[in-house]
Motif scaffolding. Sequence first.
Motif, PDB file in Angstrom:
ATOM      1  N   UNK A   1       0.841  -1.205   0.000  1.00  0.00           N
ATOM      2  CA  UNK A   1       0.000   0.000   0.000  1.00  0.00           C
ATOM      3  C   UNK A   1       0.876   1.256   0.000  1.00  0.00           C
ATOM      4  N   UNK A   2       2.005   1.176   0.718  1.00  0.00           N
ATOM      5  CA  UNK A   2       2.892   2.336   0.775  1.00  0.00           C
ATOM      6  C   UNK A   2       3.370   2.696  -0.622  1.00  0.00           C
ATOM      7  N   UNK A   3       3.624   1.646  -1.407  1.00  0.00           N
ATOM      8  CA  UNK A   3       4.124   1.875  -2.751  1.00  0.00           C
ATOM      9  C   UNK A   3       3.099   2.638  -3.603  1.00  0.00           C
ATOM     10  N   UNK A   4       1.832   2.199  -3.540  1.00  0.00           N
ATOM     11  CA  UNK A   4       0.833   2.876  -4.371  1.00  0.00           C
ATOM     12  C   UNK A   4       0.637   4.307  -3.883  1.00  0.00           C
ATOM     13  N   UNK A   5       0.795   4.535  -2.578  1.00  0.00           N
ATOM     14  CA  UNK A   5       0.709   5.899  -2.066  1.00  0.00           C
ATOM     15  C   UNK A   5       1.807   6.770  -2.643  1.00  0.00           C
ATOM     16  N   UNK A   6       2.990   6.188  -2.773  1.00  0.00           N
ATOM     17  CA  UNK A   6       4.115   6.919  -3.353  1.00  0.00           C
ATOM     18  C   UNK A   6       3.824   7.293  -4.796  1.00  0.00           C
ATOM     19  N   UNK A   7       3.289   6.334  -5.557  1.00  0.00           N
ATOM     20  CA  UNK A   7       2.967   6.614  -6.948  1.00  0.00           C
ATOM     21  C   UNK A   7       1.947   7.739  -7.058  1.00  0.00           C
ATOM     22  N   UNK A   8       0.958   7.700  -6.160  1.00  0.00           N
ATOM     23  CA  UNK A   8      -0.044   8.762  -6.207  1.00  0.00           C
ATOM     24  C   UNK A   8       0.576  10.119  -5.936  1.00  0.00           C
ATOM     25  N   UNK A   9       1.552  10.157  -5.005  1.00  0.00           N
ATOM     26  CA  UNK A   9       2.244  11.406  -4.731  1.00  0.00           C
ATOM     27  C   UNK A   9       3.003  11.898  -5.951  1.00  0.00           C
ATOM     28  N   UNK A  10       3.680  10.959  -6.611  1.00  0.00           N
ATOM     29  CA  UNK A  10       4.441  11.329  -7.798  1.00  0.00           C
ATOM     30  C   UNK A  10       3.518  11.858  -8.881  1.00  0.00           C
ATOM     31  N   UNK A  11       2.389  11.180  -9.063  1.00  0.00           N
ATOM     32  CA  UNK A  11       1.440  11.607 -10.075  1.00  0.00           C
ATOM     33  C   UNK A  11       0.891  12.989  -9.751  1.00  0.00           C
ATOM     34  N   UNK A  12       0.615  13.207  -8.453  1.00  0.00           N
ATOM     35  CA  UNK A  12       0.096  14.508  -8.058  1.00  0.00           C
ATOM     36  C   UNK A  12       1.119  15.601  -8.362  1.00  0.00           C
ATOM     37  N   UNK A  13       2.387  15.292  -8.114  1.00  0.00           N
ATOM     38  CA  UNK A  13       3.455  16.258  -8.398  1.00  0.00           C
ATOM     39  C   UNK A  13       3.503  16.606  -9.886  1.00  0.00           C
ATOM     40  N   UNK A  14       3.377  15.577 -10.734  1.00  0.00           N
ATOM     41  CA  UNK A  14       3.424  15.808 -12.184  1.00  0.00           C
ATOM     42  C   UNK A  14       2.259  16.699 -12.609  1.00  0.00           C
ATOM     43  N   UNK A  15       1.073  16.394 -12.081  1.00  0.00           N
ATOM     44  CA  UNK A  15      -0.116  17.167 -12.436  1.00  0.00           C
ATOM     45  C   UNK A  15       0.035  18.620 -11.965  1.00  0.00           C
ATOM     46  N   UNK A  17       2.756  20.230 -11.376  1.00  0.00           N
ATOM     47  CA  UNK A  17       3.817  20.892 -12.130  1.00  0.00           C
ATOM     48  C   UNK A  17       3.274  21.454 -13.444  1.00  0.00           C
ATOM     49  N   UNK A  18       2.447  20.665 -14.135  1.00  0.00           N
ATOM     50  CA  UNK A  18       1.856  21.144 -15.399  1.00  0.00           C
ATOM     51  C   UNK A  18       0.854  22.263 -15.140  1.00  0.00           C
ATOM     52  N   UNK A  19       0.174  22.201 -14.005  1.00  0.00           N
ATOM     53  CA  UNK A  19      -0.814  23.231 -13.671  1.00  0.00           C
ATOM     54  C   UNK A  19      -0.125  24.558 -13.360  1.00  0.00           C
ATOM     55  N   UNK A  20       0.966  24.469 -12.605  1.00  0.00           N
ATOM     56  CA  UNK A  20       1.648  25.698 -12.184  1.00  0.00           C
ATOM     57  C   UNK A  20       2.508  26.292 -13.278  1.00  0.00           C
ATOM     58  N   UNK A  21       3.088  25.408 -14.098  1.00  0.00           N
ATOM     59  CA  UNK A  21       3.953  25.878 -15.183  1.00  0.00           C
ATOM     60  C   UNK A  21       3.477  25.275 -16.492  1.00  0.00           C
TER      61      UNK A  21
END
Length: 155
Positions: A1-15, A17-21
Amino acid sequence: MAESGLMEDLYREIILDHYRQPRNHGTAIEPTCSADGANPLCGDQVRVDVALVDGVVEAISFSGQGCSISQASASMMTEYVKGRDTAAALQGDEAFQQMMLTGEAPDIDGFDDIAALAGVAKFPARVKCASLAWKTLAQALADGGGSVTTDDGSR
Ligand code: ZN
């Protein structure tokens, strides 16, 4: 479960990043086709301008306002289609719509950042946010202009 949480964090960061820049946002180009898109359910608006040269997206620009998913998706879409021909651009649209149905990222070139939106498939209301830019792109390429709305009665 920790792993999927990490992926979600990474995905949120990517999203975010595109929103802000946002890429290709408000860029001055000489469009050969354009379309306006609206998602009234969320209040998202996206305008897409495309400069086609010999069937290739030489330049693309978007503008608009709305939630982070709609604007981040538009930024990702422009990065994907820039430099590709219209057939490849529309293939990207198809792959994206498929991803919104299955929640699975397609194995195609250039979808690395876009795959961050795969999880949106679980939230039908947000699918309209994420799909808006692609539908607007398809409208611009297919009909050479006009406007499109995601409020198509399918809710
Ligand atoms: Zn939205």
